[in-house]
Scaffold this motif. Structure first.
Motif, PDB file in Angstrom:
ATOM      1  N   MET A   1      23.250  -0.423  29.932  1.00 11.02           N
ATOM      2  CA  MET A   1      24.601  -0.855  29.615  1.00 11.02           C
ATOM      3  C   MET A   1      24.807  -2.320  29.993  1.00 11.02           C
ATOM      4  O   MET A   1      25.451  -3.078  29.250  1.00 11.02           O
ATOM      5  CB  MET A   1      25.625   0.040  30.331  1.00 11.02           C
ATOM      6  CG  MET A   1      25.671   1.426  29.778  1.00 11.02           C
ATOM      7  SD  MET A   1      26.742   2.653  30.611  1.00 11.02           S
ATOM      8  CE  MET A   1      27.607   1.801  31.850  1.00 11.02           C
TER       9      MET A   1
ATOM     10  N   THR B   1      23.071  -4.441  27.415  1.00 10.44           N
ATOM     11  CA  THR B   1      23.855  -4.466  26.182  1.00 10.44           C
ATOM     12  C   THR B   1      25.012  -5.446  26.298  1.00 10.44           C
ATOM     13  O   THR B   1      25.251  -6.256  25.401  1.00 10.44           O
ATOM     14  CB  THR B   1      24.386  -3.058  25.852  1.00 10.44           C
ATOM     15  OG1 THR B   1      23.280  -2.167  25.727  1.00 10.44           O
ATOM     16  CG2 THR B   1      25.193  -3.055  24.578  1.00 10.44           C
TER      17      THR B   1
ATOM     18  N   LEU C   1      25.482  -8.921  24.219  1.00  5.38           N
ATOM     19  CA  LEU C   1      26.705  -9.056  23.433  1.00  5.38           C
ATOM     20  C   LEU C   1      27.414 -10.372  23.758  1.00  5.38           C
ATOM     21  O   LEU C   1      27.808 -11.122  22.862  1.00  5.38           O
ATOM     22  CB  LEU C   1      27.630  -7.875  23.695  1.00  5.38           C
ATOM     23  CG  LEU C   1      28.995  -7.924  23.002  1.00  5.38           C
ATOM     24  CD1 LEU C   1      28.820  -7.861  21.495  1.00  5.38           C
ATOM     25  CD2 LEU C   1      29.867  -6.791  23.488  1.00  5.38           C
TER      26      LEU C   1
ATOM     27  N   ARG D   1      20.952  -6.049  20.805  1.00  5.72           N
ATOM     28  CA  ARG D   1      22.091  -5.244  21.227  1.00  5.72           C
ATOM     29  C   ARG D   1      21.964  -3.818  20.708  1.00  5.72           C
ATOM     30  O   ARG D   1      22.180  -2.860  21.448  1.00  5.72           O
ATOM     31  CB  ARG D   1      23.393  -5.866  20.731  1.00  5.72           C
ATOM     32  CG  ARG D   1      24.628  -5.091  21.204  1.00  5.72           C
ATOM     33  CD  ARG D   1      25.904  -5.665  20.643  1.00  5.72           C
ATOM     34  NE  ARG D   1      25.932  -5.720  19.199  1.00  5.72           N
ATOM     35  CZ  ARG D   1      26.267  -4.691  18.419  1.00  5.72           C
ATOM     36  NH1 ARG D   1      26.567  -3.523  18.947  1.00  5.72           N
ATOM     37  NH2 ARG D   1      26.290  -4.828  17.109  1.00  5.72           N
ATOM     38  N   VAL D   2      21.585  -3.671  19.458  1.00  7.61           N
ATOM     39  CA  VAL D   2      21.415  -2.331  18.885  1.00  7.61           C
ATOM     40  C   VAL D   2      20.294  -1.576  19.601  1.00  7.61           C
ATOM     41  O   VAL D   2      20.413  -0.382  19.880  1.00  7.61           O
ATOM     42  CB  VAL D   2      21.161  -2.425  17.365  1.00  7.61           C
ATOM     43  CG1 VAL D   2      20.749  -1.089  16.790  1.00  7.61           C
ATOM     44  CG2 VAL D   2      22.386  -2.965  16.659  1.00  7.61           C
TER      45      VAL D   2
ATOM     46  N   TYR E   1      19.291  -1.972  22.786  1.00 13.10           N
ATOM     47  CA  TYR E   1      19.751  -1.564  24.112  1.00 13.10           C
ATOM     48  C   TYR E   1      20.786  -0.447  24.027  1.00 13.10           C
ATOM     49  O   TYR E   1      20.808   0.447  24.870  1.00 13.10           O
ATOM     50  CB  TYR E   1      20.307  -2.753  24.888  1.00 13.10           C
ATOM     51  CG  TYR E   1      19.254  -3.770  25.256  1.00 13.10           C
ATOM     52  CD1 TYR E   1      17.986  -3.382  25.663  1.00 13.10           C
ATOM     53  CD2 TYR E   1      19.520  -5.130  25.200  1.00 13.10           C
ATOM     54  CE1 TYR E   1      17.017  -4.304  25.996  1.00 13.10           C
ATOM     55  CE2 TYR E   1      18.567  -6.069  25.542  1.00 13.10           C
ATOM     56  CZ  TYR E   1      17.316  -5.649  25.941  1.00 13.10           C
ATOM     57  OH  TYR E   1      16.368  -6.577  26.274  1.00 13.10           O
ATOM     58  N   GLN E   2      21.630  -0.470  23.006  1.00 13.88           N
ATOM     59  CA  GLN E   2      22.569   0.629  22.819  1.00 13.88           C
ATOM     60  C   GLN E   2      21.846   1.931  22.504  1.00 13.88           C
ATOM     61  O   GLN E   2      22.222   2.989  23.001  1.00 13.88           O
ATOM     62  CB  GLN E   2      23.544   0.316  21.683  1.00 13.88           C
ATOM     63  CG  GLN E   2      24.638  -0.637  22.074  1.00 13.88           C
ATOM     64  CD  GLN E   2      25.564  -0.944  20.922  1.00 13.88           C
ATOM     65  OE1 GLN E   2      25.138  -0.998  19.772  1.00 13.88           O
ATOM     66  NE2 GLN E   2      26.825  -1.164  21.222  1.00 13.88           N
ATOM     67  N   GLY E   3      20.804   1.847  21.703  1.00 15.56           N
ATOM     68  CA  GLY E   3      20.013   3.038  21.395  1.00 15.56           C
ATOM     69  C   GLY E   3      19.353   3.613  22.629  1.00 15.56           C
ATOM     70  O   GLY E   3      19.329   4.833  22.828  1.00 15.56           O
TER      71      GLY E   3
ATOM     72  N   ALA F   1      20.446   3.296  25.681  1.00 19.84           N
ATOM     73  CA  ALA F   1      21.516   3.896  26.491  1.00 19.84           C
ATOM     74  C   ALA F   1      21.904   5.269  25.949  1.00 19.84           C
ATOM     75  O   ALA F   1      22.122   6.210  26.717  1.00 19.84           O
ATOM     76  CB  ALA F   1      22.729   2.970  26.525  1.00 19.84           C
ATOM     77  N   ILE F   2      21.958   5.415  24.641  1.00 26.17           N
ATOM     78  CA  ILE F   2      22.307   6.710  24.045  1.00 26.17           C
ATOM     79  C   ILE F   2      21.243   7.758  24.353  1.00 26.17           C
ATOM     80  O   ILE F   2      21.557   8.902  24.679  1.00 26.17           O
ATOM     81  CB  ILE F   2      22.532   6.563  22.533  1.00 26.17           C
ATOM     82  CG1 ILE F   2      23.819   5.784  22.277  1.00 26.17           C
ATOM     83  CG2 ILE F   2      22.577   7.920  21.838  1.00 26.17           C
ATOM     84  CD1 ILE F   2      24.024   5.375  20.843  1.00 26.17           C
TER      85      ILE F   2
END
Length: 67
Positions: A13, A16, A20, A45-46, A48-50, A52-53
């Motif tokens: 997070m 990300t 960002l 960013r995408v 790191y978001q993936g 995190a998910i």
């Protein structure tokens, strides 16, 4: 195990949020005419978001297995 996943989630997070902010700063500076730098920040960013998910899903699976 959960503690390690929570630490990894916080790190993802944070990464990300960092990417960002860097992307917004790069876009606001207006120096990159081609947009390649903003595209690189968007892809990171995408990613790191993936990550995190995936960590959140792992945490939920582990929490569900205990109940």
């Amino acid at each position: 195990m959960n503690v390690l996943l929570i630490i990894a989630l916080i790190a993802a997070m944070g990464a990300t949020a960092y990417v960002l902010v860097r992307g917004v700063m790069a876009m606001a500076s207006g120096k990159d005419i081609s947009g390649q730098q903003q595209q690189n920040y968007m892809q990171k960013r995408v990613l790191y978001q993936g990550i995190a998910i995936v960590i959140v899903v792992l945490l939920l699976v582990l929490a569900g297995g205990r109940g």
